[in-house]
Design a protein around this motif. Sequence first.
Motif, PDB file in Angstrom:
ATOM      1  N   PRO A  12      23.398   6.912  -4.160  1.00 39.29           N
ATOM      2  CA  PRO A  12      22.553   5.767  -4.475  1.00 39.29           C
ATOM      3  C   PRO A  12      23.164   4.522  -3.834  1.00 39.29           C
ATOM      4  O   PRO A  12      24.369   4.294  -3.943  1.00 39.29           O
ATOM      5  CB  PRO A  12      22.620   5.700  -6.005  1.00 39.29           C
ATOM      6  CG  PRO A  12      23.961   6.280  -6.342  1.00 39.29           C
ATOM      7  CD  PRO A  12      24.272   7.304  -5.281  1.00 39.29           C
ATOM      8  N   HIS A  14      22.649   0.225  -2.776  1.00 42.86           N
ATOM      9  CA  HIS A  14      21.921  -1.049  -2.764  1.00 42.86           C
ATOM     10  C   HIS A  14      22.755  -2.058  -1.985  1.00 42.86           C
ATOM     11  O   HIS A  14      23.866  -2.416  -2.393  1.00 42.86           O
ATOM     12  CB  HIS A  14      21.673  -1.557  -4.183  1.00 42.86           C
ATOM     13  CG  HIS A  14      21.027  -2.903  -4.230  1.00 42.86           C
ATOM     14  ND1 HIS A  14      19.701  -3.107  -3.861  1.00 42.86           N
ATOM     15  CD2 HIS A  14      21.515  -4.123  -4.581  1.00 42.86           C
ATOM     16  CE1 HIS A  14      19.419  -4.386  -3.995  1.00 42.86           C
ATOM     17  NE2 HIS A  14      20.499  -5.032  -4.424  1.00 42.86           N
ATOM     18  N   ASP A  41      18.101   1.771  -2.740  1.00 44.77           N
ATOM     19  CA  ASP A  41      17.500   1.182  -3.930  1.00 44.77           C
ATOM     20  C   ASP A  41      17.036  -0.247  -3.658  1.00 44.77           C
ATOM     21  O   ASP A  41      17.614  -1.216  -4.141  1.00 44.77           O
ATOM     22  CB  ASP A  41      18.518   1.229  -5.078  1.00 44.77           C
ATOM     23  CG  ASP A  41      17.885   0.996  -6.435  1.00 44.77           C
ATOM     24  OD1 ASP A  41      16.638   1.073  -6.532  1.00 44.77           O
ATOM     25  OD2 ASP A  41      18.625   0.746  -7.404  1.00 44.77           O
ATOM     26  N   LEU A  61      13.337   3.169  -2.009  1.00 47.30           N
ATOM     27  CA  LEU A  61      12.725   2.818  -3.286  1.00 47.30           C
ATOM     28  C   LEU A  61      12.266   1.367  -3.295  1.00 47.30           C
ATOM     29  O   LEU A  61      12.943   0.494  -2.784  1.00 47.30           O
ATOM     30  CB  LEU A  61      13.728   3.011  -4.435  1.00 47.30           C
ATOM     31  CG  LEU A  61      14.300   4.409  -4.636  1.00 47.30           C
ATOM     32  CD1 LEU A  61      15.214   4.416  -5.853  1.00 47.30           C
ATOM     33  CD2 LEU A  61      13.197   5.446  -4.791  1.00 47.30           C
ATOM     34  N   ASN A  64      13.617  -2.142  -7.007  1.00 46.49           N
ATOM     35  CA  ASN A  64      14.947  -1.676  -7.393  1.00 46.49           C
ATOM     36  C   ASN A  64      14.879  -0.952  -8.740  1.00 46.49           C
ATOM     37  O   ASN A  64      14.312  -1.451  -9.703  1.00 46.49           O
ATOM     38  CB  ASN A  64      15.893  -2.885  -7.489  1.00 46.49           C
ATOM     39  CG  ASN A  64      17.306  -2.481  -7.848  1.00 46.49           C
ATOM     40  OD1 ASN A  64      17.609  -2.255  -9.007  1.00 46.49           O
ATOM     41  ND2 ASN A  64      18.173  -2.397  -6.859  1.00 46.49           N
ATOM     42  N   LYS A  67      21.040   2.265 -10.679  1.00 43.85           N
ATOM     43  CA  LYS A  67      21.752   3.474 -10.268  1.00 43.85           C
ATOM     44  C   LYS A  67      21.169   4.748 -10.869  1.00 43.85           C
ATOM     45  O   LYS A  67      20.950   5.737 -10.180  1.00 43.85           O
ATOM     46  CB  LYS A  67      23.234   3.351 -10.626  1.00 43.85           C
ATOM     47  CG  LYS A  67      24.068   4.512 -10.092  1.00 43.85           C
ATOM     48  CD  LYS A  67      25.544   4.290 -10.328  1.00 43.85           C
ATOM     49  CE  LYS A  67      26.359   5.402  -9.675  1.00 43.85           C
ATOM     50  NZ  LYS A  67      27.815   5.211  -9.875  1.00 43.85           N
ATOM     51  N   ALA A  70      17.852   5.547  -9.297  1.00 39.24           N
ATOM     52  CA  ALA A  70      18.025   6.016  -7.922  1.00 39.24           C
ATOM     53  C   ALA A  70      18.511   7.461  -7.898  1.00 39.24           C
ATOM     54  O   ALA A  70      18.041   8.283  -7.102  1.00 39.24           O
ATOM     55  CB  ALA A  70      18.999   5.105  -7.182  1.00 39.24           C
TER      56      ALA A  70
END
Length: 229
Positions: A12, A14, A41, A61, A64, A67, A70
Motif C-alpha cells: 500500500p 501514498h 492510495d 484508488l 484515499n 492503509k 488499500a
Amino acid sequence: MASPVKVSVVIPAHNESERISDTIKGIQRIPEVSEIIVVDDASTDETANLAEQSGATVIRLTPNMGKGGALNEGITKVTGDIVALLDGDLGSSSSEARALIIPILNNSADMTIAQFPRARKKGGFGLVKNLARAGIRYFTGLESNAPLSGQRAMTRQVLETVTPFASGYGVEVALTIKVARAGFRVLEVPTQMSHSETGRDLKGFMHRGKQFVHVARVLTGCLIKYGLK
C-alpha cells in the motif's frame, strides 16, 4: 511433481515517489517472489507511474482509503500461496523481506512479523507501542516486540481467515490479535529493514496521536467482541 509455491507481495503506498522504485527493486531481488502489487492510495505524486515503470502491477484508488482499505483492495488481486505485506518506503532494505518468507516456506510459522533495528533518531515516548503490546498480550498471551510493524508475510489460509483488514493505523494490532486467537503460529523475525522515521516534531506527534487513537479503537472493538478475561 508439485508445483512451486507462489509468493505475492502487496504494497500500500501514498505519496512514496522518493522510495517506491527502490522498494520494488529490492523485492525483485528475492527469488521466491513472483508477483508485486502496488496499491496507489490516491497519491498526488508519481508513485503509481514509477511503480509501473519498475515492473509492479498497480491498482489506483480514488479517493484515499487509508492503509487498511488499500490492503483490502490489494489482496483481492493476489494469486500467491504466501502473501507478504510491505510498506512503500522501505527502499532497498525491502530485500530483507526474504527473512519473513523463508519461515513460512519451511512451515515453521503461519505469519511472520519484521523486527526493525533500533531507530536512528528519537521518535515518540513509546505510548503507542506499549498500548499495542499490552493489548496483544491481554487478548492473545503473546509478548510482541514489534506490535506496530507493517512488514509481514502469511499463508493464504491465514489471509483468508483474518480479512478484511481493520481500517487506519490499527490494522497491524488487529491482525496480530486475529491471527493468534485463530490458533496460527506467529513469529517475529529480526531484520535490517529501514524506512522513513518520524521525529519529535509536530508532524511526528500528530502521526503518533492518530496511531494511538486507532490502536485504542481496535482494542475497544476487541473488548466488545471477546469480552474481559
